[in-house]
Design a protein around this motif. Structure first.
Motif, PDB file in Angstrom:
ATOM      1  N   MET A   1       7.770  -3.202   7.336  1.00  0.00           N
ATOM      2  CA  MET A   1       6.952  -4.367   7.014  1.00  0.00           C
ATOM      3  C   MET A   1       5.517  -4.172   7.520  1.00  0.00           C
ATOM      4  N   LEU A   2       5.364  -3.594   8.706  1.00  0.00           N
ATOM      5  CA  LEU A   2       4.032  -3.311   9.234  1.00  0.00           C
ATOM      6  C   LEU A   2       3.269  -2.368   8.309  1.00  0.00           C
ATOM      7  N   ARG A   3       3.957  -1.361   7.805  1.00  0.00           N
ATOM      8  CA  ARG A   3       3.321  -0.424   6.864  1.00  0.00           C
ATOM      9  C   ARG A   3       2.899  -1.135   5.580  1.00  0.00           C
ATOM     10  N   GLU A   4       3.750  -2.056   5.113  1.00  0.00           N
ATOM     11  CA  GLU A   4       3.434  -2.804   3.897  1.00  0.00           C
ATOM     12  C   GLU A   4       2.240  -3.739   4.132  1.00  0.00           C
ATOM     13  N   VAL A   5       2.192  -4.364   5.297  1.00  0.00           N
ATOM     14  CA  VAL A   5       1.048  -5.211   5.638  1.00  0.00           C
ATOM     15  C   VAL A   5      -0.231  -4.378   5.630  1.00  0.00           C
ATOM     16  N   GLN A   6      -0.169  -3.210   6.220  1.00  0.00           N
ATOM     17  CA  GLN A   6      -1.321  -2.306   6.248  1.00  0.00           C
ATOM     18  C   GLN A   6      -1.746  -1.909   4.834  1.00  0.00           C
ATOM     19  N   ARG A   7      -0.780  -1.599   3.985  1.00  0.00           N
ATOM     20  CA  ARG A   7      -1.076  -1.211   2.600  1.00  0.00           C
ATOM     21  C   ARG A   7      -1.735  -2.362   1.845  1.00  0.00           C
ATOM     22  N   LEU A   8      -1.156  -3.563   1.979  1.00  0.00           N
ATOM     23  CA  LEU A   8      -1.737  -4.716   1.283  1.00  0.00           C
ATOM     24  C   LEU A   8      -3.154  -5.001   1.762  1.00  0.00           C
ATOM     25  N   SER A   9      -3.362  -4.857   3.049  1.00  0.00           N
ATOM     26  CA  SER A   9      -4.670  -5.131   3.626  1.00  0.00           C
ATOM     27  C   SER A   9      -5.698  -4.072   3.233  1.00  0.00           C
ATOM     28  N   GLN A  10      -5.347  -2.825   3.431  1.00  0.00           N
ATOM     29  CA  GLN A  10      -6.304  -1.736   3.210  1.00  0.00           C
ATOM     30  C   GLN A  10      -6.454  -1.353   1.737  1.00  0.00           C
ATOM     31  N   ASP A  11      -5.339  -1.175   1.046  1.00  0.00           N
ATOM     32  CA  ASP A  11      -5.397  -0.682  -0.329  1.00  0.00           C
ATOM     33  C   ASP A  11      -5.638  -1.788  -1.358  1.00  0.00           C
ATOM     34  N   GLU A  12      -5.072  -2.965  -1.106  1.00  0.00           N
ATOM     35  CA  GLU A  12      -5.156  -4.051  -2.080  1.00  0.00           C
ATOM     36  C   GLU A  12      -6.210  -5.088  -1.709  1.00  0.00           C
ATOM     37  N   GLY A  13      -6.714  -5.042  -0.472  1.00  0.00           N
ATOM     38  CA  GLY A  13      -7.758  -5.972  -0.063  1.00  0.00           C
ATOM     39  C   GLY A  13      -7.287  -7.398   0.171  1.00  0.00           C
ATOM     40  N   VAL A  14      -6.003  -7.576   0.435  1.00  0.00           N
ATOM     41  CA  VAL A  14      -5.451  -8.910   0.673  1.00  0.00           C
ATOM     42  C   VAL A  14      -5.719  -9.298   2.128  1.00  0.00           C
ATOM     43  N   ASN A  15      -6.186 -10.539   2.351  1.00  0.00           N
ATOM     44  CA  ASN A  15      -6.435 -10.970   3.726  1.00  0.00           C
ATOM     45  C   ASN A  15      -5.116 -11.341   4.411  1.00  0.00           C
ATOM     46  N   LEU A  16      -5.149 -11.545   5.714  1.00  0.00           N
ATOM     47  CA  LEU A  16      -3.918 -11.783   6.484  1.00  0.00           C
ATOM     48  C   LEU A  16      -3.204 -13.064   6.066  1.00  0.00           C
ATOM     49  N   ALA A  17      -3.958 -14.115   5.734  1.00  0.00           N
ATOM     50  CA  ALA A  17      -3.327 -15.353   5.270  1.00  0.00           C
ATOM     51  C   ALA A  17      -2.575 -15.101   3.959  1.00  0.00           C
ATOM     52  N   GLY A  18      -3.177 -14.319   3.074  1.00  0.00           N
ATOM     53  CA  GLY A  18      -2.522 -13.975   1.817  1.00  0.00           C
ATOM     54  C   GLY A  18      -1.284 -13.124   2.036  1.00  0.00           C
TER      55      GLY A  18
END
Length: 140
Positions: free
Chosen positions: A61-78
């Motif tokens: 899940m941590l890796r997925e959070v990192q991917r969404l944040s870095q690669d997809e540009g999704v903020n933490l609330a999203g």
């Protein structure tokens, strides 16, 4: 002292990884994991002393959070909302499977003979029942 275990020997939900190991496996800094915990994004199990213990599922899940944040540009609330909705979908899919199994059991007849498990025919009726509160009926 318990024998050392290899990460490959862990089940996905075994919460045994200390924060430094989880940070290394996920490629994130330990302080980032603390922040994610504080925000409720990835919440590890806790020891009786309050120490965080991560599972391999948490690391994924941590890796997925990192991917969404870095690669997809999704903020933490999203990201938090995506995780909540994903968990909700998983729970609903599980419930649908349970209900489908129950329906299949009822249709197969294997549930007949149980108390409350037998299906009965209820005839259709065009009767209308008017309900009135007790205080308006006069039959206290």
């Amino acid at each position: 002292m318990s024998p050392r275990r290899d990460v490959g020997d862990l089940a996905p939900d075994d919460s045994v990884l200390v924060i430094s190991v989880a940070a290394e496996l996920s490629g994130l800094h330990a302080q980032t994991l603390r922040t994610y915990d504080r925000l409720g994004i990835v919440t590890p199990e806790r020891t009786s002393g309050g120490g965080r213990r991560y599972s391999l599922r948490d690391v994924a899940m941590l890796r997925e959070v990192q991917r969404l944040s870095q690669d997809e540009g999704v903020n933490l609330a999203g990201i938090k909302r995506i995780i909540e909705l994903t968990n909700e979908v998983d729970a609903l899919q599980s419930r649908v499977r349970e209900l489908a199994d129950e329906l299949a059991e009822l249709r197969s007849g294997s549930a007949r003979g149980r108390v409350g498990g037998e299906l009965v025919h209820v005839p259709r009726s065009t009767s209308v029942v008017v309900w009135r509160p007790r205080h308006q009926r006069g039959d206290h």
